[in-house]
Design an enzyme around this catalytic site. Structure first.
Site, short mmCIF file in Angstrom:
data_model
loop_
_atom_site.label_atom_id
_atom_site.label_comp_id
_atom_site.label_asym_id
_atom_site.label_seq_id
_atom_site.Cartn_x
_atom_site.Cartn_y
_atom_site.Cartn_z
N HIS A 1 0.85 -1.19 0.00
CA HIS A 1 0.00 0.00 0.00
C HIS A 1 0.89 1.25 0.00
O HIS A 1 0.48 2.31 -0.45
CB HIS A 1 -0.91 0.04 1.23
CG HIS A 1 -1.91 -1.07 1.26
ND1 HIS A 1 -1.64 -2.28 1.85
CD2 HIS A 1 -3.16 -1.15 0.77
CE1 HIS A 1 -2.70 -3.07 1.74
NE2 HIS A 1 -3.64 -2.40 1.09
N ASP B 1 -4.59 -6.16 -7.62
CA ASP B 1 -4.84 -5.58 -6.32
C ASP B 1 -5.25 -4.12 -6.58
O ASP B 1 -5.25 -3.66 -7.72
CB ASP B 1 -3.58 -5.68 -5.45
CG ASP B 1 -3.89 -5.75 -3.96
OD1 ASP B 1 -4.99 -5.34 -3.56
OD2 ASP B 1 -3.02 -6.19 -3.21
#
Length: 195
Positions: free
Chosen positions: A106, A179
């Site tokens: 992230h 993702d």
């Protein structure tokens, strides 16, 4: 969703090593998903929990043992398909294996430095089992894997990984999904439009 059943983390299922419990987890996940109108779940996690410094996988993984992860991934998929009235599409993640990095994708591009041989013996074992079980989708990871991609590219945009490894070598014919496209493991190299 705040009113769904709160199941234990996958690590608890792996620690108990009760494949029937994992089968029931898949079945229950499918039943609850369909009750909400969801027909495609981004589960199960097929990562092998082999790096204690990984900030995001840990309890999301069934185990540090690739064979245990593979068996539970297969049981979950079979459970999610077991009730014809509540069938959902399943997706394994994070291809080609997100656990052996200390980077949160992230926040940045993770790197998995394992050799091809080690990847075949560890990281890829659960993905192979999922493909054999007929998993519908495989989610890519924003990871650089030099063993398969010499350029510093995330697996998500690597032809060598998504076509060469996933499609050609492992024979996956289903849905390839990424993702989240706003994660910095991808956006640190590519603007949103380009990625």
């Amino acid at each position: 969703m705040t009113s769904t059943t709160q199941f234990p983390h996958l690590m608890a299922y792996g620690a108990a090593n009760d494949l029937e419990a994992t089968f029931q987890l898949g079945k229950s996940t499918a039943r609850e998903a369909r009750a909400m109108g969801v027909q495609w779940v981004f589960a199960p996690d097929a990562d092998v929990n082999n790096n204690p410094d990984n900030p995001v996988i840990n309890t999301r993984s069934f185990s540090e043992n690739p064979q245990v992860v593979a068996a539970h991934v297969k049981a979950f998929i079979e459970g999610a398909r077991s009730d014809p009235k509540n069938h959902v599409l399943t997706t394994v993640k994070h291809f080609p294996g997100h656990a052996d990095t200390a980077t949160d994708t992230h926040l940045g591009l993770g790197v998995v430095t394992a050799s091809k041989e080690r990847m075949q013996q560890v990281e890829l074992v659960p993905f192979k089992a999922a493909i054999e079980a007929g998993v519908d989708g495989v989610m890519s990871a924003h990871l650089h894997v030099p063993a398969y991609e010499p350029e510093k590219l995330p697996a998500t945009v690597s032809k060598n990984i998504l076509t060469g490894l996933l499609r050609d070598e492992l024979g996956f014919k289903g849905i390839a999904v990424t993702d989240a496209m706003n994660m910095q493991g991808l956006t640190s190299q590519f603007p949103a439009g380009e990625s």
